[in-house]
Design an enzyme around this catalytic site. Structure first.
Site, PDB file in Angstrom:
ATOM      1  N   GLU A   1       0.848  -1.187   0.000  1.00 44.29           N
ATOM      2  CA  GLU A   1       0.000   0.000   0.000  1.00 44.29           C
ATOM      3  C   GLU A   1       0.882   1.235   0.000  1.00 44.29           C
ATOM      4  O   GLU A   1       1.862   1.308   0.753  1.00 44.29           O
ATOM      5  CB  GLU A   1      -0.923   0.038   1.218  1.00 44.29           C
ATOM      6  CG  GLU A   1      -1.803   1.291   1.219  1.00 44.29           C
ATOM      7  CD  GLU A   1      -2.725   1.405   2.414  1.00 44.29           C
ATOM      8  OE1 GLU A   1      -3.471   2.408   2.491  1.00 44.29           O
ATOM      9  OE2 GLU A   1      -2.705   0.499   3.277  1.00 44.29           O
TER      10      GLU A   1
ATOM     11  N   ASP B   1     -11.942   1.163   1.789  1.00 49.34           N
ATOM     12  CA  ASP B   1     -10.956   1.259   2.865  1.00 49.34           C
ATOM     13  C   ASP B   1     -11.643   1.586   4.189  1.00 49.34           C
ATOM     14  O   ASP B   1     -12.722   2.184   4.222  1.00 49.34           O
ATOM     15  CB  ASP B   1      -9.941   2.355   2.522  1.00 49.34           C
ATOM     16  CG  ASP B   1      -8.689   2.270   3.360  1.00 49.34           C
ATOM     17  OD1 ASP B   1      -8.501   1.248   4.051  1.00 49.34           O
ATOM     18  OD2 ASP B   1      -7.891   3.220   3.336  1.00 49.34           O
TER      19      ASP B   1
ATOM     20  N   GLU C   1      -6.257  -4.504   8.246  1.00 54.17           N
ATOM     21  CA  GLU C   1      -5.211  -3.517   8.510  1.00 54.17           C
ATOM     22  C   GLU C   1      -4.804  -3.556   9.978  1.00 54.17           C
ATOM     23  O   GLU C   1      -5.584  -3.912  10.847  1.00 54.17           O
ATOM     24  CB  GLU C   1      -5.707  -2.115   8.162  1.00 54.17           C
ATOM     25  CG  GLU C   1      -6.109  -1.932   6.712  1.00 54.17           C
ATOM     26  CD  GLU C   1      -6.617  -0.532   6.436  1.00 54.17           C
ATOM     27  OE1 GLU C   1      -5.930   0.206   5.711  1.00 54.17           O
ATOM     28  OE2 GLU C   1      -7.691  -0.181   6.942  1.00 54.17           O
TER      29      GLU C   1
ATOM     30  N   ASN D   1      -4.457   5.317  -2.167  1.00 56.01           N
ATOM     31  CA  ASN D   1      -5.683   6.031  -1.837  1.00 56.01           C
ATOM     32  C   ASN D   1      -6.002   7.074  -2.896  1.00 56.01           C
ATOM     33  O   ASN D   1      -5.097   7.724  -3.437  1.00 56.01           O
ATOM     34  CB  ASN D   1      -5.547   6.713  -0.473  1.00 56.01           C
ATOM     35  CG  ASN D   1      -5.548   5.718   0.664  1.00 56.01           C
ATOM     36  OD1 ASN D   1      -6.592   5.219   1.061  1.00 56.01           O
ATOM     37  ND2 ASN D   1      -4.371   5.407   1.180  1.00 56.01           N
TER      38      ASN D   1
ATOM     39  N   GLU E   1      -8.016   2.886  -3.452  1.00 54.37           N
ATOM     40  CA  GLU E   1      -8.747   2.722  -2.200  1.00 54.37           C
ATOM     41  C   GLU E   1      -9.542   3.984  -1.872  1.00 54.37           C
ATOM     42  O   GLU E   1      -9.016   5.094  -1.924  1.00 54.37           O
ATOM     43  CB  GLU E   1      -7.775   2.412  -1.058  1.00 54.37           C
ATOM     44  CG  GLU E   1      -7.030   1.093  -1.251  1.00 54.37           C
ATOM     45  CD  GLU E   1      -6.184   0.717  -0.049  1.00 54.37           C
ATOM     46  OE1 GLU E   1      -6.111   1.527   0.895  1.00 54.37           O
ATOM     47  OE2 GLU E   1      -5.606  -0.374  -0.061  1.00 54.37           O
TER      48      GLU E   1
END
Length: 405
Positions: free
Chosen positions: A186, A306, A363, A244, A276
């Site tokens: 990520e 997310d 996460e 993101n 995301e």
């Protein structure tokens, strides 16, 4: 002494720790254990107000606070301390597991960097694991990322930082929970400020999202991330990449075609890129998100929900959107094996994801127990300090090489 151990011990030695504890015996014991573990500087306060006074006078990397204190309890202390302290927090308490889990959820919702909890009686192994996480949360220089309020950075400063390319990507590994293989990373933003040091995204993203600056940041990060992804592939490591994306960026109708062109120029298939979106952003911009997500999926990109579980999306909205992945928020993961109330919620999330055909990613996994519970529930992938902290491109390449070796 192995180099990795020496480096970790040195990082712990550099930590500055504040203890907020109203029990003199527990305070003395915890301070002695910290010093025995190699911590260089340990300060103390016997109540919440004393802790706030300490934070106002100096900077610490880790604050360990008791939850059950007379007067100002640990939850109130943490809420007030966030304005003064930008490093890590940890709880130290013998409260009931469900009360501890609620306190941890409050900390995460407030944006605190909560890295764990110590039980009573204190266990040295538990404390040393906590110190390693605190050291890992510090910047490579040994100094913690500065946590200044977002409004402290004017738009002009952020625009200048973009112009001078002071923002850069770091990467947190994502692993398959069944076989332990690294499947992707990520992308997370960092700001290398010339005088304030390394600054975390919580301190600038919200401000940027109000203007077109967020679009510029997204383009800069993606460009560098695609170059790094291609470099890792040349070294024999094929990974997926998640980044993101803000609803404002999705408003650009030309975005899907530009992204296709950009990934093709980098030699990367769109299927390996996941964008995301937070659940809260989805609920606030449903029409924009629905169109954009659909068009991105038509071009082969993956799109993830997310921080699932902390937003306000209806199940009808989620079922209407063509997402490919669901990311479980870390607030559900912290202390999970001890919190009986979280388990049925997680089971429901896993069942929902399966019925919608979504891949699940957890996460904030920090312990082997959390990993094992999630794997038993059917979660497919995870990320967190248990596997690897966010690293810059060269550090991640070295980390991947060491795993292959």
């Amino acid at each position: 002494m192995p180099a990795t151990y020496s480096s970790a011990a040195q990082a712990v030695h550099l930590l500055r720790v504040l203890i907020v504890e109203d029990d003199p015996i527990q305070l003395a014991l915890l301070k002695a254990m910290l010093l025995d573990s190699g911590v260089r500087l340990v300060a103390e306060a016997v109540d919440g107000q004393g802790g706030l006074d300490r934070l106002a006078d100096g900077r610490f990397d880790l604050v360990i606070t008791d939850l059950r204190m007379d007067g100002m309890d640990g939850v109130e202390f943490l809420s007030r301390a966030l304005a003064l302290h930008g490093g890590a927090f940890a709880f130290s308490s013998a409260v009931e597991p469900d009360v501890l889990a609620s306190a941890e959820s409050i900390a995460h919702l407030q944006g605190a960097s909560l890295i764990g909890a110590l039980g009573k009686p204190l266990q040295i192994g538990e404390l040393q694991a906590l110190l390693r996480r605190a050291a890992a949360a510090c910047a490579p220089s040994g100094q913690p990322e500065r946590q200044r309020p977002a409004q402290a950075w004017p738009l002009s400063a952020l625009a200048t930082a973009l112009e001078w390319r002071q923002f850069f990507p770091v990467y947190q590994p994502k692993l398959d929970l069944n076989n332990g293989e690294v499947t992707g990373v990520e992308v997370l933003a960092r700001w290398r400020h010339p005088t304030a040091g390394l600054i975390a995204p919580a301190q600038f993203i919200a401000t940027m999202e109000q203007t077109e600056l967020i679009d510029v940041l997204f383009r800069q990060l993606l460009r560098q991330a695609l170059a790094d992804l291609a470099s890792w592939e040349a070294q024999g490591q094929q990974l997926s990449l998640a980044i993101n994306i803000a609803p404002r960026t999705l408003e650009d109708r030309s975005l899907p075609e530009r992204l296709v062109q950009q990934v093709r120029e980098a030699g990367i298939a769109p299927e390996r890129i996941s964008f995301e979106l937070t659940e809260t952003a989805i609920s606030r911009h449903p029409a924009t998100v629905l169109e954009s997500v659909t068009r991105l999926r038509l071009r082969g990109f993956q799109v993830a929900v997310d921080d699932f579980g902390v937003g306000y999306s209806s199940l009808a909205l989620l079922s209407a959107l063509p997402f490919s992945e669901l990311k479980i928020d870390r607030s559900f993961i912290a202390g999970m094996p001890l919190n009986g109330k979280v388990m049925p919620i997680l089971e429901s999330i896993m069942r929902l994801a399966k019925e919608l055909g979504l891949r699940t990613v957890a996460e904030g996994i920090e312990t082997g127990a959390e990993r094992d519970f999630l794997r038993a529930l059917g979660c497919e992938a995870g990320q967190g300090f248990l596997f690897g902290k966010p690293m810059n491109g060269p550090c991640l390449a070295a980390w991947l090489a060491s795993r292959r070796a």
